[in-house]
Design an enzyme around this catalytic site. Sequence first.
Site, mmCIF file in Angstrom:
data_model
loop_
_atom_site.group_PDB
_atom_site.id
_atom_site.type_symbol
_atom_site.label_atom_id
_atom_site.label_comp_id
_atom_site.label_asym_id
_atom_site.label_seq_id
_atom_site.Cartn_x
_atom_site.Cartn_y
_atom_site.Cartn_z
ATOM 1 C CG ASN A 9 131.184 37.412 18.049
ATOM 2 O OD1 ASN A 9 131.521 37.048 16.930
ATOM 3 N ND2 ASN A 9 130.522 36.627 18.901
ATOM 4 C CE LYS A 11 127.034 36.937 18.250
ATOM 5 N NZ LYS A 11 125.895 36.668 19.084
ATOM 6 C CG HIS A 94 130.095 32.876 21.196
ATOM 7 N ND1 HIS A 94 128.772 32.548 21.016
ATOM 8 C CD2 HIS A 94 130.129 34.207 21.420
ATOM 9 C CE1 HIS A 94 128.043 33.654 21.111
ATOM 10 N NE2 HIS A 94 128.849 34.677 21.361
ATOM 11 C CD GLU A 96 125.830 33.070 18.845
ATOM 12 O OE1 GLU A 96 126.711 33.280 17.995
ATOM 13 O OE2 GLU A 96 125.132 33.984 19.336
ATOM 14 C CD GLU A 166 129.501 36.766 25.073
ATOM 15 O OE1 GLU A 166 129.437 37.908 24.602
ATOM 16 O OE2 GLU A 166 129.453 35.734 24.385
ATOM 17 N N GLY A 172 121.877 38.520 22.141
ATOM 18 C CA GLY A 172 121.014 38.767 20.985
ATOM 19 C C GLY A 172 119.543 38.917 21.328
ATOM 20 C CB SER A 212 121.669 42.762 24.903
ATOM 21 O OG SER A 212 121.036 41.658 24.256
HETATM 22 P P1 PGA Z 1 124.954 40.438 21.389
HETATM 23 O O1 PGA Z 1 126.008 39.205 21.270
HETATM 24 O O2 PGA Z 1 125.767 41.655 21.734
HETATM 25 O O3 PGA Z 1 124.332 40.519 20.024
HETATM 26 O O4 PGA Z 1 124.000 40.080 22.459
HETATM 27 C C1 PGA Z 1 127.078 39.095 22.143
HETATM 28 C C2 PGA Z 1 127.888 37.871 21.811
HETATM 29 O O5 PGA Z 1 127.302 36.845 21.413
HETATM 30 O O6 PGA Z 1 129.126 37.882 21.928
#
Ligand code: PGA
Length: 250
Positions: A9, A11, A94, A96, A166, A172, A212
């Site tokens: 992803n 982003k 997601h 976010e 998640e 992140g 992560s």
């Molecule tokens: P990350 O993000 O691997 O940077 O923690 C995962 C995601 O948001 O899908």
Amino acid sequence: MRKKVIAGNWKMNMKPLQAEEYMREFIELIKNAQSEVIICAPYIDLERLVEITKKTNIKIGAQNMHWEETGAYTGEVSGSMLKSIGVEYVIIGHSERRQYFAETDETVNKKVKAALNNELKPIVCVGETLEQKEKGITNQVITNQTKLALEGLTQEQVENIIIAYEPIWAIGTGKTATSEDANNCIISIREEISKIYGQNIASRVIIQYGGSVKASNAQELFTTSDIDGALVGGASLKPEEFEKIVNYDK
Ligand code: PGA
């Protein structure tokens, strides 16, 4: 046996030229991978990425879509638009998007249905906040999100979706859920699907972990009973790093 599905992803990263450069390197690095590999990129990169990856083992996904087909929705992109340029997957709900763009379980459900109606495979995200985890209501939160996201889907449709568990506190932050905790959460999600659609279907649905994931923890996560791969943010931005996750078994 379920196969492993590993999705990057990106982003809001990667301009078209950067995306192209990345892909030229990445295609070579993962051409013998056993897992299914997906890159979910910003809209402006998609058409070019679909072209470049045509004869490869890499599939392309979007990171969001609108549930309507066409109309006065300034700034939005529909499932049929994505389909028309050869996109195969789309991330839906997601955290976010839930957090910064007010997406709800209801809009997630509408988007999942619209994706499936356009023959796109949705990667549906569920996960608890740190506060919910500390309150001990993780299972309740993630099974409820799963149930609401899938509401009204047929058995056949459910087999075509991917779920990404998640935990929001792990995204992140560099904090990963332990492989045991992540696996247990995924077992709970699978049990919820089994309650609605039966064990046979539930045992076939791909459920990823995200939060992560990096080269150093991928193998441990992917060798548990129920984690079927990952949705990877930060560590998918460099081809040589993402390659190590995709080739975790080499
Ligand atoms: P990350 O993000 O691997 O940077 O923690 C995962 C995601 O948001 O899908």
